[in-house]
Design an enzyme around this catalytic site. Structure first.
Site, PDB file in Angstrom:
ATOM      1  N   ARG A  68       0.868  -1.175   0.000  1.00 33.49           N
ATOM      2  CA  ARG A  68       0.000   0.000   0.000  1.00 33.49           C
ATOM      3  C   ARG A  68       0.909   1.230   0.000  1.00 33.49           C
ATOM      4  O   ARG A  68       1.974   1.219   0.635  1.00 33.49           O
ATOM      5  CB  ARG A  68      -0.925   0.023   1.222  1.00 33.49           C
ATOM      6  CG  ARG A  68      -2.108  -0.941   1.144  1.00 33.49           C
ATOM      7  CD  ARG A  68      -3.133  -0.560   0.067  1.00 33.49           C
ATOM      8  NE  ARG A  68      -4.271  -1.465  -0.032  1.00 33.49           N
ATOM      9  CZ  ARG A  68      -4.385  -2.487  -0.887  1.00 33.49           C
ATOM     10  NH1 ARG A  68      -3.400  -2.756  -1.739  1.00 33.49           N
ATOM     11  NH2 ARG A  68      -5.471  -3.234  -0.911  1.00 33.49           N
ATOM     12  N   GLU A 108      -3.224   7.786  -3.921  1.00 39.59           N
ATOM     13  CA  GLU A 108      -3.850   7.255  -5.146  1.00 39.59           C
ATOM     14  C   GLU A 108      -5.282   7.761  -5.222  1.00 39.59           C
ATOM     15  O   GLU A 108      -5.966   7.848  -4.196  1.00 39.59           O
ATOM     16  CB  GLU A 108      -3.858   5.711  -5.111  1.00 39.59           C
ATOM     17  CG  GLU A 108      -2.515   5.095  -5.306  1.00 39.59           C
ATOM     18  CD  GLU A 108      -2.551   3.562  -5.194  1.00 39.59           C
ATOM     19  OE1 GLU A 108      -3.631   2.972  -5.347  1.00 39.59           O
ATOM     20  OE2 GLU A 108      -1.474   2.981  -4.965  1.00 39.59           O
ATOM     21  N   HIS A 116      -0.723   0.536  -9.431  1.00 42.80           N
ATOM     22  CA  HIS A 116      -1.373  -0.432  -8.527  1.00 42.80           C
ATOM     23  C   HIS A 116      -1.963  -1.597  -9.328  1.00 42.80           C
ATOM     24  O   HIS A 116      -3.150  -1.902  -9.218  1.00 42.80           O
ATOM     25  CB  HIS A 116      -2.468   0.288  -7.704  1.00 42.80           C
ATOM     26  CG  HIS A 116      -2.926  -0.471  -6.494  1.00 42.80           C
ATOM     27  ND1 HIS A 116      -3.412   0.144  -5.364  1.00 42.80           N
ATOM     28  CD2 HIS A 116      -2.999  -1.804  -6.243  1.00 42.80           C
ATOM     29  CE1 HIS A 116      -3.765  -0.751  -4.469  1.00 42.80           C
ATOM     30  NE2 HIS A 116      -3.526  -1.962  -4.983  1.00 42.80           N
TER      31      HIS A 116
HETATM   32  N1  LIG Z   1      -0.265  -3.951  -5.337  1.00 44.89           N
HETATM   33  C1  LIG Z   1      -1.258  -4.786  -5.384  1.00 44.89           C
HETATM   34  O1  LIG Z   1      -1.878  -4.927  -6.424  1.00 44.89           O
HETATM   35  C2  LIG Z   1      -1.621  -5.610  -4.203  1.00 44.89           C
HETATM   36  C3  LIG Z   1      -1.349  -5.181  -2.913  1.00 44.89           C
HETATM   37  N2  LIG Z   1      -1.675  -5.963  -1.840  1.00 44.89           N
HETATM   38  C4  LIG Z   1      -1.365  -5.472  -0.484  1.00 44.89           C
HETATM   39  O2  LIG Z   1      -0.444  -6.360   0.113  1.00 44.89           O
HETATM   40  C5  LIG Z   1      -0.836  -6.582   1.457  1.00 44.89           C
HETATM   41  C6  LIG Z   1      -0.286  -7.908   1.942  1.00 44.89           C
HETATM   42  O3  LIG Z   1      -0.938  -8.968   1.265  1.00 44.89           O
HETATM   43  P1  LIG Z   1      -0.747 -10.487   1.739  1.00 44.89           P
HETATM   44  O4  LIG Z   1       0.699 -10.817   1.782  1.00 44.89           O
HETATM   45  O5  LIG Z   1      -1.589 -11.331   0.891  1.00 44.89           O
HETATM   46  O6  LIG Z   1      -1.331 -10.411   3.206  1.00 44.89           O
HETATM   47  P2  LIG Z   1      -1.112 -11.444   4.386  1.00 44.89           P
HETATM   48  O7  LIG Z   1      -2.091 -11.076   5.426  1.00 44.89           O
HETATM   49  O8  LIG Z   1      -1.099 -12.832   3.851  1.00 44.89           O
HETATM   50  O9  LIG Z   1       0.370 -11.103   4.888  1.00 44.89           O
HETATM   51  C7  LIG Z   1       0.722  -9.883   5.462  1.00 44.89           C
HETATM   52  C8  LIG Z   1       1.816 -10.146   6.480  1.00 44.89           C
HETATM   53  O10 LIG Z   1       2.297  -8.900   6.955  1.00 44.89           O
HETATM   54  C9  LIG Z   1       2.669  -9.121   8.317  1.00 44.89           C
HETATM   55  N3  LIG Z   1       2.828  -7.843   9.013  1.00 44.89           N
HETATM   56  C10 LIG Z   1       1.868  -7.056   9.536  1.00 44.89           C
HETATM   57  N4  LIG Z   1       2.450  -5.969  10.099  1.00 44.89           N
HETATM   58  C11 LIG Z   1       3.780  -6.093   9.909  1.00 44.89           C
HETATM   59  C12 LIG Z   1       4.903  -5.283  10.241  1.00 44.89           C
HETATM   60  N5  LIG Z   1       4.790  -4.129  10.927  1.00 44.89           N
HETATM   61  N6  LIG Z   1       6.144  -5.698   9.857  1.00 44.89           N
HETATM   62  C13 LIG Z   1       6.295  -6.865   9.180  1.00 44.89           C
HETATM   63  N7  LIG Z   1       5.263  -7.683   8.865  1.00 44.89           N
HETATM   64  C14 LIG Z   1       4.021  -7.283   9.213  1.00 44.89           C
HETATM   65  C15 LIG Z   1       1.567  -9.988   8.860  1.00 44.89           C
HETATM   66  O11 LIG Z   1       1.978 -10.677  10.037  1.00 44.89           O
HETATM   67  C16 LIG Z   1       1.310 -10.935   7.692  1.00 44.89           C
HETATM   68  O12 LIG Z   1       2.025 -12.144   7.807  1.00 44.89           O
HETATM   69  C17 LIG Z   1      -2.372  -6.518   1.404  1.00 44.89           C
HETATM   70  O13 LIG Z   1      -2.904  -6.204   2.667  1.00 44.89           O
HETATM   71  C18 LIG Z   1      -2.602  -5.404   0.417  1.00 44.89           C
HETATM   72  O14 LIG Z   1      -2.637  -4.171   1.068  1.00 44.89           O
HETATM   73  C19 LIG Z   1      -2.248  -7.195  -2.000  1.00 44.89           C
HETATM   74  C20 LIG Z   1      -2.537  -7.648  -3.253  1.00 44.89           C
HETATM   75  C21 LIG Z   1      -2.301  -6.875  -4.455  1.00 44.89           C
HETATM   76  O1  LIG Z   2      -5.990  -7.284  -3.659  1.00 47.47           O
HETATM   77  C1  LIG Z   2      -5.574  -6.191  -3.236  1.00 47.47           C
HETATM   78  O2  LIG Z   2      -5.390  -5.948  -2.037  1.00 47.47           O
HETATM   79  C2  LIG Z   2      -5.268  -5.123  -4.190  1.00 47.47           C
HETATM   80  O3  LIG Z   2      -4.521  -4.240  -3.910  1.00 47.47           O
HETATM   81  C3  LIG Z   2      -5.943  -5.206  -5.510  1.00 47.47           C
HETATM   82  O4  LIG Z   2      -5.311  -6.085  -6.368  1.00 47.47           O
HETATM   83  C4  LIG Z   2      -6.045  -3.847  -6.118  1.00 47.47           C
HETATM   84  O5  LIG Z   2      -6.935  -3.872  -7.193  1.00 47.47           O
HETATM   85  P1  LIG Z   2      -8.346  -3.087  -7.162  1.00 47.47           P
HETATM   86  O6  LIG Z   2      -9.164  -3.761  -6.127  1.00 47.47           O
HETATM   87  O7  LIG Z   2      -8.097  -1.675  -6.766  1.00 47.47           O
HETATM   88  O8  LIG Z   2      -8.876  -3.274  -8.532  1.00 47.47           O
END
Ligand SMILES: NC(=O)C1=CN([C@@H]2O[C@H](COP(=O)(O)OP(=O)(O)OC[C@H]3O[C@@H](n4cnc5c(N)ncnc54)[C@H](O)[C@@H]3O)[C@@H](O)[C@H]2O)C=CC1
Ligand SMILES: O=C(O)C(=O)[C@H](O)COP(=O)(O)O
Length: 375
Positions: free
Chosen positions: A209, A237, A254
């Site tokens: 994020r 954003e 993103h």
């Molecule tokens: N750019 C994009 O298109 C996307 C962005 N994201 C973002 O990525 C984030 C993470 O996704 P996942 O890995 O699937 O989530 P997840 O919940 O599987 O893993 C997140 C990890 O971060 C750890 N964490 C929390 N606070 C922390 C800290 N201060 N320092 C180190 N580790 C910490 C948690 O313990 C957890 O293991 C989502 O919440 C979302 O905001 C997710 C998918 C797509």
């Molecule tokens: O899964 C997430 O978390 C994400 O950041 C998404 O992949 C972002 O895509 P939109 O939901 O904004 O289309």
């Protein structure tokens, strides 16, 4: 039943049409009036789901977000109204993992570096962080994991502290959710002080994020001394800090999670949850909906070199195309959202079935997730 859905949600009609009328709308600008008579609301990350959106709706039976992150959802409000909610944990984790791996390969190419000589620090070792680690490990890159929450669990992996990671990593990739409170809050996790602890010339990738990194502090650091950076997410954003864009090596709007497989799985996971909630058996399968894999005959060395691997990765997804387009549109009104909306869905490595001309399987490519087909 009326289902109000984000228009940027692949396969939503194929999966949900049997439930009722589908109204697809722009998620960023969704209004209370548009959702007032919805029975089901399916959103993505750009819709703030809270009291001001839902106060006029008294019939909502389900809210789903086809995303991993849920920071756009007021969970307490939904809970207080007793409205069931589901997201799609892990749906696009492979997509993010492959995006970050591609980005690191591009940075290595641009700076004439060998990625395998680097130590990559991953902050947040959940689904997306682990997907990055999987690619890097398959390619023989040393990985450090920092996740103080998982470090307190039975997770058998080895974890380092943030300070240790900042001191030792040659490249850092962020994979935490955004959080504003508590001991492990991630808002501005990398602020000016933490950025100063990175090794000189350490690479930085953020596909989590935008506000996990203080973008003004990053701008100041880049102005003082440029270093390799790839940003998929931005503070503010859909209006990123305009001065920051020219100073980063890879800039995208993103879309790290925007593989066809990742987006489709997000929609599909909500379909499964709604079926469960309504106590009906799912009749659709995701594999039926996805297009067939690509087949490619290649002649590869048993261990391809970095240039060959990059060529293969670019064949399936050339990150430079998105980077070039983003630089042209990021200051145009709605440019950021329009690029996302019209994004050509890329495929994941698994969609590329490699037929190696000499008949052998290339181990690291199978481990990276490419479908290996030998003759
Ligand atoms: N750019 C994009 O298109 C996307 C962005 N994201 C973002 O990525 C984030 C993470 O996704 P996942 O890995 O699937 O989530 P997840 O919940 O599987 O893993 C997140 C990890 O971060 C750890 N964490 C929390 N606070 C922390 C800290 N201060 N320092 C180190 N580790 C910490 C948690 O313990 C957890 O293991 C989502 O919440 C979302 O905001 C997710 C998918 C797509
Ligand atoms: O899964 C997430 O978390 C994400 O950041 C998404 O992949 C972002 O895509 P939109 O939901 O904004 O289309």
């Amino acid at each position: 039943m009326k289902l109000v859905v984000d228009e940027n949600m692949p396969f939503v009609r194929e999966l949900f049409a049997d439930f009722g009328e589908i109204v697809a709308l722009n998620g960023r600008h969704l209004s209370a009036a548009q959702v007032s008579d919805a029975d089901v609301l399916l959103v993505r990350s750009v819709t703030q789901v809270n009291q001001s959106l839902l106060a006029n709706n008294t019939q909502l039976k389900f809210v789903g977000s086809a995303t991993i992150g849920t920071d756009h959802i007021d969970h307490a409000y939904l809970g207080s109204r007793g409205i069931p909610f589901a997201s799609a944990p892990g749906c696009n984790a492979t997509s993010v993992g492959e995006y970050v791996f591609n980005a690191l390969l591009e940075l290595a190419d641009k700076y004439h570096a060998d990625l395998r000589q680097k130590t990559v620090g991953i902050i947040g070792a959940g689904n997306t962080g682990s997907a990055v680690a999987k690619c890097l490990t398959a390619w023989g890159v040393k990985v450090l994991l920092c996740d103080p929450l998982l470090a307190q669990t039975e997770d058998p992996r080895e974890f380092v502290t943030l300070e240790q990671l900042l001191a030792e990593a040659d490249a850092i990739s962020l994979h935490v959710p955004i959080s504003h409170q508590g001991e492990h809050a991630t808002y501005h996790l990398l602020d000016a002080d933490k950025l100063a602890l990175m090794k000189p010339d350490c690479w930085l990738v953020n596909a989590s994020r935008g506000d996990v990194v203080d973008n003004h502090a990053l701008l100041a650091k880049l102005r003082a001394q440029p270093f390799p950076v790839a940003l998929d997410v931005w503070e503010g954003e859909p209006k990123p800090l305009a001065e920051l864009v020219p100073l980063v090596d890879i800039a995208t709007p993103h879309i790290a999670g925007y593989s066809l497989e990742g987006k489709a799985l997000g929609t599909y996971m909500l379909y499964q949850t709604l079926c469960e909630l309504l106590q009906v058996s799912p009749t659709k399968s995701l594999t039926e909906l996805l297009p067939v894999n690509w087949y490619q005959t290649l002649t590869l060395n048993q261990t391809p070199d970095q240039a060959e691997l990059l060529r293969l990765c670019r064949f399936i997804y050339d990150l430079r195309d998105d980077d070039r387009q983003f630089r042209k549109i990021h200051q145009i009104p709605d440019g950021f959202d329009n690029m996302r909306k019209n994004h050509r869905h890329r495929r994941e490595f698994s969609a590329l079935a490699l037929v190696n001309a000499d008949g052998s399987e290339v181990d690291c490519l199978s481990k990276l997730g490419f479908s290996g087909v030998t003759r």
